[in-house]
Design a protein around this motif. Structure first.
Motif, mmCIF file in Angstrom:
data_model
loop_
_atom_site.group_PDB
_atom_site.id
_atom_site.type_symbol
_atom_site.label_atom_id
_atom_site.label_comp_id
_atom_site.label_asym_id
_atom_site.label_seq_id
_atom_site.Cartn_x
_atom_site.Cartn_y
_atom_site.Cartn_z
ATOM 1 N N ASP A 7 0.820 -1.221 0.000
ATOM 2 C CA ASP A 7 0.000 0.000 0.000
ATOM 3 C C ASP A 7 0.852 1.268 0.000
ATOM 4 O O ASP A 7 0.398 2.341 0.408
ATOM 5 C CB ASP A 7 -0.949 0.013 1.197
ATOM 6 C CG ASP A 7 -0.211 0.032 2.538
ATOM 7 O OD1 ASP A 7 1.034 -0.065 2.552
ATOM 8 O OD2 ASP A 7 -0.880 0.155 3.577
ATOM 9 N N ARG A 8 2.090 1.166 -0.472
ATOM 10 C CA ARG A 8 3.007 2.292 -0.345
ATOM 11 C C ARG A 8 2.565 3.523 -1.158
ATOM 12 O O ARG A 8 2.858 4.654 -0.770
ATOM 13 C CB ARG A 8 4.421 1.873 -0.753
ATOM 14 C CG ARG A 8 4.602 1.480 -2.208
ATOM 15 C CD ARG A 8 5.923 0.731 -2.382
ATOM 16 N NE ARG A 8 6.255 0.470 -3.781
ATOM 17 C CZ ARG A 8 5.682 -0.461 -4.526
ATOM 18 N NH1 ARG A 8 4.748 -1.236 -4.007
ATOM 19 N NH2 ARG A 8 6.058 -0.624 -5.792
ATOM 20 N N ARG A 21 -0.137 5.244 0.884
ATOM 21 C CA ARG A 21 0.531 5.752 2.074
ATOM 22 C C ARG A 21 1.302 7.044 1.751
ATOM 23 O O ARG A 21 1.222 8.033 2.485
ATOM 24 C CB ARG A 21 1.466 4.673 2.626
ATOM 25 C CG ARG A 21 2.043 4.959 3.999
ATOM 26 C CD ARG A 21 2.946 3.802 4.429
ATOM 27 N NE ARG A 21 2.189 2.579 4.642
ATOM 28 C CZ ARG A 21 1.610 2.252 5.787
ATOM 29 N NH1 ARG A 21 1.708 3.068 6.822
ATOM 30 N NH2 ARG A 21 0.943 1.117 5.915
ATOM 31 N N GLU A 71 -0.981 10.130 1.242
ATOM 32 C CA GLU A 71 -1.472 10.714 2.488
ATOM 33 C C GLU A 71 -0.352 11.387 3.279
ATOM 34 O O GLU A 71 -0.552 12.432 3.900
ATOM 35 C CB GLU A 71 -2.159 9.646 3.340
ATOM 36 C CG GLU A 71 -2.877 10.250 4.536
ATOM 37 C CD GLU A 71 -3.680 9.226 5.314
ATOM 38 O OE1 GLU A 71 -3.678 9.319 6.550
ATOM 39 O OE2 GLU A 71 -4.293 8.353 4.671
ATOM 40 N N TYR A 72 0.830 10.822 3.231
ATOM 41 C CA TYR A 72 1.962 11.426 3.935
ATOM 42 C C TYR A 72 2.247 12.829 3.405
ATOM 43 O O TYR A 72 2.544 13.751 4.166
ATOM 44 C CB TYR A 72 3.207 10.552 3.765
ATOM 45 C CG TYR A 72 3.227 9.288 4.621
ATOM 46 C CD1 TYR A 72 2.096 8.865 5.322
ATOM 47 C CD2 TYR A 72 4.379 8.517 4.709
ATOM 48 C CE1 TYR A 72 2.131 7.714 6.079
ATOM 49 C CE2 TYR A 72 4.418 7.362 5.478
ATOM 50 C CZ TYR A 72 3.295 6.963 6.160
ATOM 51 O OH TYR A 72 3.331 5.821 6.920
ATOM 52 N N LYS A 95 -6.332 7.444 6.751
ATOM 53 C CA LYS A 95 -6.171 6.027 7.046
ATOM 54 C C LYS A 95 -4.852 5.744 7.733
ATOM 55 O O LYS A 95 -4.755 4.869 8.601
ATOM 56 C CB LYS A 95 -6.262 5.231 5.743
ATOM 57 C CG LYS A 95 -6.104 3.727 5.916
ATOM 58 C CD LYS A 95 -6.261 2.990 4.594
ATOM 59 C CE LYS A 95 -6.086 1.483 4.780
ATOM 60 N NZ LYS A 95 -6.249 0.742 3.500
ATOM 61 N N TYR A 96 -3.808 6.510 7.379
ATOM 62 C CA TYR A 96 -2.461 6.216 7.868
ATOM 63 C C TYR A 96 -1.921 7.251 8.853
ATOM 64 O O TYR A 96 -1.005 6.948 9.610
ATOM 65 C CB TYR A 96 -1.488 6.125 6.680
ATOM 66 C CG TYR A 96 -1.878 5.110 5.646
ATOM 67 C CD1 TYR A 96 -1.680 3.751 5.874
ATOM 68 C CD2 TYR A 96 -2.455 5.497 4.436
ATOM 69 C CE1 TYR A 96 -2.051 2.811 4.921
ATOM 70 C CE2 TYR A 96 -2.818 4.557 3.478
ATOM 71 C CZ TYR A 96 -2.623 3.219 3.723
ATOM 72 O OH TYR A 96 -2.980 2.286 2.785
#
Length: 300
Positions: free
Chosen positions: A146-147, A150, A153-154, A172-173
């Motif tokens: 899921d990178r 991820r 969102e980061y 989510k993250y």
């Protein structure tokens, strides 16, 4: 010093600037000062936290599927290395190229990048990629599959911390409320360049990147990726001039000049030369590159 932007609109930088002998303290400081004096616009430091021995994941950027430079090449942490050379320089841009964002805690990373930008007087460019080495993700304890989501969102969370006096983010993250990050970047934010050869990377850059760093210079592939990037930008009603395109090249002399003309015609505004071209006697090799490529190209 050459004013590259004024004369040609093209900027010259060095890729993998923190690798091999370039990562040694005396060499790094001399490299940075020499590059700055010769008119190189930026130094791009790469990242791998660890390289697990006997990994099976194929590197997508080499013909043999192995790490460029060898599995045991020295790769100092890019932010620590850039912080070290920032004290030895005044104007050269300090870039990560690329940093594997999904491996890292985004709140901590936002703090590190903001601090470096603050201390360097606003010279940081954040090149961000998704990574290809699954075994490295396993070693760090981060899911590989899921990178992409991820990383998306980061980036959103980091921009909130950089631009909002009191920041909140819910996803989510990443989840935080009413967080104050100080110092904030001297640039008010940190430009984010999306690296990668995939259509998804091109669309990601067009949708919300400050720059795009496709890991290819093959004309047809590059044209296709840039079309995907521009279509995504138009869909988001973005100004295409807000997305800077960076490409690496290993050519020198007359061949380099011809390629630079092509790249400029495609909308590339920065070219990066791998540091390996300068190993041995970096200062002399950089001066030759300036004389053989940068000066002739700037003089057109």
């Amino acid at each position: 010093m050459i004013d590259q932007e004024e004369e040609t609109g093209m900027k010259f930088g060095m890729l993998f600037a923190n690798t091999g002998t370039m990562g040694e303290p005396a060499v790094a400081a001399d490299l940075a000062r020499t590059a700055e004096g010769l008119g190189f616009e930026s130094l791009w430091a790469s990242q791998h936290v660890v390289v697990p021995a006997d990994y099976a994941s194929p590197c997508p950027y080499t013909q043999n599927g192995r790490m460029p430079g060898g599995d045991d090449v020295s790769i100092p942490d890019p932010l620590v290395w850039l912080g070290y050379i920032s004290a030895a320089t005044n104007t050269i841009r300090l870039a990560t190229g690329t940093m594997i964002a999904p491996l890292l805690n985004p709140v901590v990373l936002a703090k590190q990048l903001a601090t470096l930008d603050h201390l360097s007087g606003g010279r940081v460019e954040a090149g961000i990629g998704l990574g290809w080495l699954k075994e490295e993700f396993d070693a760090v304890g981060v899911p590989f599959e899921d990178r992409g989501a991820r990383a998306d969102e980061y980036i959103s969370a980091m921009r909130a911390l950089w631009t909002q006096p009191v920041a909140s983010h819910h996803g989510k993250y990443v989840n935080f409320d009413n967080c104050i990050l100080r110092p904030q970047p001297a640039q008010k934010t940190v430009p984010i360049h999306i690296g990668g050869n995939s259509v998804a990377s091109a669309r990601r850059a067009g949708s919300y990147g400050d720059g795009f760093f496709p890991m290819t210079r093959e004309a047809d592939a590059l044209k296709s990726l840039l079309t995907e990037m521009r279509n995504a930008a138009v869909a988001q009603d973005r100004d295409l001039d807000d997305i800077e395109v960076t490409v690496s090249t290993t050519l020198i002399g007359k061949n380099a000049l011809a390629e630079l003309d092509i790249l400029r015609g495609l909308g590339v505004s920065r070219v990066l030369v791998p540091a390996a071209l300068f190993w041995g006697d970096p200062a002399a090799a950089m001066r030759r590159y300036q004389a053989d490529v940068m000066v002739p190209f700037n003089g057109r």
